[in-house]
Design an enzyme around this catalytic site. Structure first.
Site, PDB file in Angstrom:
ATOM      1  N   SER A 102      40.133  42.246  -4.729  1.00  0.00           N
ATOM      2  CA  SER A 102      39.095  41.854  -4.469  1.00  0.00           C
ATOM      3  C   SER A 102      40.090  39.782  -4.034  1.00  0.00           C
ATOM      4  O   SER A 102      40.867  39.509  -4.524  1.00  0.00           O
ATOM      5  CB  SER A 102      37.897  41.026  -4.756  1.00  0.00           C
ATOM      6  OG  SER A 102      37.170  42.577  -5.666  1.00  0.00           O
TER       7      SER A 102
HETATM    8  N1  SAH Z   1      36.881  44.555  -8.796  1.00  0.00           N
HETATM    9  C1  SAH Z   1      38.470  44.870  -8.188  1.00  0.00           C
HETATM   10  C2  SAH Z   1      37.910  45.622  -6.800  1.00  0.00           C
HETATM   11  C3  SAH Z   1      37.611  46.484  -6.526  1.00  0.00           C
HETATM   12  S1  SAH Z   1      37.374  47.462  -4.919  1.00  0.00           S
HETATM   13  C4  SAH Z   1      40.061  44.336  -8.824  1.00  0.00           C
HETATM   14  O1  SAH Z   1      39.705  43.360  -9.305  1.00  0.00           O
HETATM   15  O2  SAH Z   1      40.698  44.435  -8.285  1.00  0.00           O
HETATM   16  C5  SAH Z   1      36.605  48.172  -5.184  1.00  0.00           C
HETATM   17  C6  SAH Z   1      36.692  49.653  -6.259  1.00  0.00           C
HETATM   18  O3  SAH Z   1      35.389  50.703  -6.255  1.00  0.00           O
HETATM   19  C7  SAH Z   1      37.301  50.371  -5.808  1.00  0.00           C
HETATM   20  O4  SAH Z   1      38.754  50.401  -6.836  1.00  0.00           O
HETATM   21  C8  SAH Z   1      36.516  52.184  -5.977  1.00  0.00           C
HETATM   22  O5  SAH Z   1      37.296  52.680  -5.539  1.00  0.00           O
HETATM   23  C9  SAH Z   1      35.642  51.962  -6.666  1.00  0.00           C
HETATM   24  N2  SAH Z   1      34.374  52.685  -6.616  1.00  0.00           N
HETATM   25  C10 SAH Z   1      33.894  53.314  -5.529  1.00  0.00           C
HETATM   26  N3  SAH Z   1      32.807  53.856  -6.441  1.00  0.00           N
HETATM   27  C11 SAH Z   1      32.818  53.567  -7.538  1.00  0.00           C
HETATM   28  C12 SAH Z   1      31.732  54.175  -8.323  1.00  0.00           C
HETATM   29  N4  SAH Z   1      31.146  55.766  -7.694  1.00  0.00           N
HETATM   30  N5  SAH Z   1      32.391  54.167  -9.139  1.00  0.00           N
HETATM   31  C13 SAH Z   1      33.220  53.651  -9.737  1.00  0.00           C
HETATM   32  N6  SAH Z   1      33.856  52.679  -9.366  1.00  0.00           N
HETATM   33  C14 SAH Z   1      33.417  52.889  -7.662  1.00  0.00           C
END
Ligand code: SAH
Length: 254
Positions: A102
């Site tokens: 992010s």
């Molecule tokens: N917080 C992260 C960025 C998140 S990007 C950081 O600091 O880098 C969003 C993430 O959510 C992605 O890696 C994606 O694979 C995950 N994601 C999407 N759907 C999800 C679900 N149902 N359960 C867990 N993770 C999920």
């Protein structure tokens, strides 16, 4: 004018159309170049510049600014995507598997909105790189974080352990929609992928008086940050900024 994943709409932010060519260009460069030299002094200067940008952008909580000044963001970006001049830029950045770390501003903003977390138990849905989890751990939280892409969960687990957060952060590979009942209730919950509706399991796993922050919306164009407080067993919610996160993927069995 929201742009690519996880971006808060602010006046100085580039639009979707300007960011895509930038990301694409950088991906090409990073494929043809080995990992940038691990010059800690240079990374540190870039990190300090990032904190200055956050402060100028309106992040005021000194604890959040200090944590973001300390956590080494670049190590959460896998080596083939790690790049000076980009790892600490105020934009999302690729981490592989079509996902991004992010934008620093949104990490700081959501962390600030979550309120004090020291000594508390925090659940994160969407571990991605592990960076947001590290910032929460740096603030003194015990973090439980769930990532649906197993390779990303493994990368984050290793990076967090290498940075000394193995005891503070627990990473689970799986579907975060259902939360992590074994460790509930949580003082706070942060969701970094966008569900179409608030998962009831997460509300159930929030402590009375606890806070949850999540991007909510069925399309990327309609997403808004929602801040929720659990009062008398019920969720009180307020809408906040428009944002763009990746959608919350529906895991198997739901
Ligand atoms: N917080 C992260 C960025 C998140 S990007 C950081 O600091 O880098 C969003 C993430 O959510 C992605 O890696 C994606 O694979 C995950 N994601 C999407 N759907 C999800 C679900 N149902 N359960 C867990 N993770 C999920």
């Amino acid at each position: 004018m929201p742009r690519h994943h996880q971006v808060v709409v602010r006046p100085r932010i580039a639009t979707h159309s300007t960011v895509l060519p930038l990301l694409f260009g950088c991906l090409l460069v990073s494929c043809s170049r080995p990992e940038a030299a691990d010059d800690d002094g240079l990374w540190q200067r870039e990190r300090q510049a990032m904190v200055d940008v956050l402060r100028q952008g309106g992040i005021e909580d000194p604890r959040v600014l200090a944590a973001m000044g300390k956590v080494r963001r670049h190590v959460y970006i896998p080596p083939s995507f790690r790049k000076h001049g980009a790892a600490y830029g105020d934009h999302p950045w690729p981490i592989g598997h079509d996902q991004t770390i992010s934008q620093p501003f949104i990490v700081a903003y959501m962390t600030q909105k979550l309120g004090p977390v020291a000594g508390g138990k925090v659940l994160e849905i969407g571990t991605g790189s592990g960076y947001q989890a590290a910032v929460l751990a740096e603030l003194g939280a015990r973090v439980y974080t769930i990532e649906i892409i197993p390779q990303l969960a493994e990368h984050a687990r290793r990076a967090l352990a290498a940075e000394g957060y193995a005891d503070a952060v627990h990473v689970l590979a799986g579907d975060g929609y259902k939360g992590w009942p074994a460790h509930a209730p949580f003082d706070a919950i942060i969701v970094t992928c966008a569900p179409e509706e608030i998962p009831q399991a997460l509300v159930d796993q929030l402590k009375e008086g606890g806070r949850m922050i999540l991007p909510l919306g069925s399309t990327r164009e309609s997403q808004r940050l929602v801040i929720l407080k659990k009062v008398g067993g019920k969720a009180q919610q307020t809408e906040d900024l428009p944002v763009r996160f990746v959608p919350m993927v529906k895991g198997k069995g739901r």
